[in-house]
Enzyme design. Sequence first.
Site, PDB file in Angstrom:
ATOM      1  N   PHE A 227       1.343 -16.425  10.295  1.00 35.03           N
ATOM      2  CA  PHE A 227       0.569 -15.343  10.919  1.00 35.03           C
ATOM      3  C   PHE A 227      -0.782 -15.903  11.370  1.00 35.03           C
ATOM      4  O   PHE A 227      -1.842 -15.423  10.974  1.00 35.03           O
ATOM      5  CB  PHE A 227       0.363 -14.163   9.950  1.00 35.03           C
ATOM      6  N   ASP A 249       3.182 -17.746  14.663  1.00 36.12           N
ATOM      7  CA  ASP A 249       2.838 -16.356  14.984  1.00 36.12           C
ATOM      8  C   ASP A 249       3.864 -15.851  15.984  1.00 36.12           C
ATOM      9  O   ASP A 249       4.426 -16.642  16.745  1.00 36.12           O
ATOM     10  CB  ASP A 249       1.418 -16.246  15.566  1.00 36.12           C
ATOM     11  N   SER A 250       4.078 -14.526  15.980  1.00 37.75           N
ATOM     12  CA  SER A 250       5.048 -13.964  16.923  1.00 37.75           C
ATOM     13  C   SER A 250       4.412 -13.665  18.278  1.00 37.75           C
ATOM     14  O   SER A 250       5.105 -13.401  19.245  1.00 37.75           O
ATOM     15  CB  SER A 250       5.657 -12.686  16.346  1.00 37.75           C
ATOM     16  N   CYS A 340      -3.932  -7.243   3.424  1.00 35.08           N
ATOM     17  CA  CYS A 340      -5.081  -6.474   3.948  1.00 35.08           C
ATOM     18  C   CYS A 340      -4.709  -4.995   4.022  1.00 35.08           C
ATOM     19  O   CYS A 340      -5.290  -4.238   4.789  1.00 35.08           O
ATOM     20  CB  CYS A 340      -5.528  -7.001   5.303  1.00 35.08           C
TER      21      CYS A 340
HETATM   22  N1  SAH Z   1      -4.893 -15.293   9.837  1.00 37.95           N
HETATM   23  C1  SAH Z   1      -5.384 -14.774  11.091  1.00 37.95           C
HETATM   24  C2  SAH Z   1      -5.205 -13.276  11.210  1.00 37.95           C
HETATM   25  C3  SAH Z   1      -3.772 -12.814  11.070  1.00 37.95           C
HETATM   26  S1  SAH Z   1      -3.480 -11.263  11.789  1.00 37.95           S
HETATM   27  C4  SAH Z   1      -6.840 -15.212  11.268  1.00 37.95           C
HETATM   28  O1  SAH Z   1      -7.422 -15.809  10.356  1.00 37.95           O
HETATM   29  O2  SAH Z   1      -7.410 -14.939  12.326  1.00 37.95           O
HETATM   30  C5  SAH Z   1      -1.763 -11.104  11.691  1.00 37.95           C
HETATM   31  C6  SAH Z   1      -0.990 -11.878  12.748  1.00 37.95           C
HETATM   32  O3  SAH Z   1       0.384 -11.752  12.430  1.00 37.95           O
HETATM   33  C7  SAH Z   1      -1.122 -11.421  14.183  1.00 37.95           C
HETATM   34  O4  SAH Z   1      -1.546 -12.492  14.979  1.00 37.95           O
HETATM   35  C8  SAH Z   1       0.294 -10.978  14.597  1.00 37.95           C
HETATM   36  O5  SAH Z   1       0.622 -11.381  15.930  1.00 37.95           O
HETATM   37  C9  SAH Z   1       1.143 -11.731  13.630  1.00 37.95           C
HETATM   38  N2  SAH Z   1       2.459 -11.158  13.272  1.00 37.95           N
HETATM   39  C10 SAH Z   1       2.747  -9.896  12.920  1.00 37.95           C
HETATM   40  N3  SAH Z   1       4.017  -9.781  12.514  1.00 37.95           N
HETATM   41  C11 SAH Z   1       4.556 -11.020  12.596  1.00 37.95           C
HETATM   42  C12 SAH Z   1       5.830 -11.587  12.281  1.00 37.95           C
HETATM   43  N4  SAH Z   1       6.814 -10.823  11.794  1.00 37.95           N
HETATM   44  N5  SAH Z   1       6.021 -12.908  12.474  1.00 37.95           N
HETATM   45  C13 SAH Z   1       5.035 -13.685  12.958  1.00 37.95           C
HETATM   46  N6  SAH Z   1       3.804 -13.214  13.252  1.00 37.95           N
HETATM   47  C14 SAH Z   1       3.565 -11.912  13.078  1.00 37.95           C
END
Ligand code: SAH
Length: 396
Positions: A227, A249-250, A340
């Site tokens: 993520f 990330d997706s 979160c």
């Molecule tokens: N760690 C990051 C914030 C993460 S926010 C930082 O420090 O800035 C959560 C992220 O998860 C988003 O970018 C969203 O696109 C991604 N996301 C949500 N569901 C997902 C999934 N099933 N697989 C991969 N990425 C996902």
Amino acid sequence: MSQLVLLPHKDRSLARRHPWIFAGAVDRLDGRARPGDTVEVVAANGRPLAKAAWSPASKIRARVWTFDPAEVVDDAFFKRHIQAALERRQSIPELRYQDGLRLLHGESDGLPGVIADRYGDTVVLQLTAAGADRWRRAIIGALQRASGCARIYERSDSDVRRLEGLDAVTGWVLGTAPATPLTIVENGVRMQVDVTAGHKTGFYLDQRENRRLTRDLAADRMTLNCFCYTGGFSLQALAGGAAHVLSIDSSAPALATAIDNLALNPQLAAERAEWRQADVFAELRTLRSAGQRFDLIILDPPKFAPSAAYAERAARAYRDINVLGFRLLNPGGLLMTYSCSGGIRGEHFQQIVSDAALDAGRQARLLRRLAAPPDHPVALHFGEGEYLKGLLCQVD
Ligand code: SAH
């Protein structure tokens, strides 16, 4: 001023300075009030308790502006309280010189529904409740004066506005869009912030300290950042000398920004970074089947449980990724795992992670509990404010 009369014995949470008045605590509204209007909150016996913003569309029927029934809620109120919130941050040395800083953190700063983040000379404002929306002009004026910033962008497009009966509002309310993309320097790493289309107000400022900790832990470690969004943890891991960083990330736009961010930092070893657009739940299984192992894994998923109602489903999702995370660790490896979700409390999250270690058949120890930095304070009487919880665990 209209009076919101509480049911008998329903003044207890207010006496404990919790700022939310739920529909079930309200007996009646004497007089008329439009959404966002200030009402006087009184106990069943008529005793004045507080002033609050009326929000008839929401289950949180009113949010307290002040527990002093004599305090007037007017333009000067916002000037005073916004100035004070910024001064509190100035009094904390580590916050004084941050490029990216949360200036106003809603309920925990005594300003329910008001979020403001500063990125360099640009402030991004997010109003999420009817009362905050009603005082928009006063809040913008006070923020401009107190922050001295040249630009303010309103990003009032969060889903929770719908629960308050509010439509999305976005746009520049002071100044115009900067000519070049906005960037900040966080822990020595330059990061782009897209205030108009990025998540939240553009960036996850709440992970600043935890990203710095990642830098301190990453040396020589095979790192997996799940993520990754725009690469915050990934770039800090590279800055800390990670052997390799695989980021997942997706979201294609988030990954594109992450790759741009890496290019903005020529001091980092770009050849050690690998980016993958995938669903984390599926990709962790693929990595395991392929026999891959890591020394440091970061799991920073989106909010699986926006409120307590989603807690059970969210708990399964957290357990799933944490089991997979534990299984992918080399002996001595570190798992940095977050929630979160306001709907999952800290103890519950620790239980989920400890169950996940059992499922994965790994012996693990908690090295540190992690949280948001002090520009995201938690009012002691407002447990919901403690939404970001992290655990740093080490496996045998
Ligand atoms: N760690 C990051 C914030 C993460 S926010 C930082 O420090 O800035 C959560 C992220 O998860 C988003 O970018 C969203 O696109 C991604 N996301 C949500 N569901 C997902 C999934 N099933 N697989 C991969 N990425 C996902």
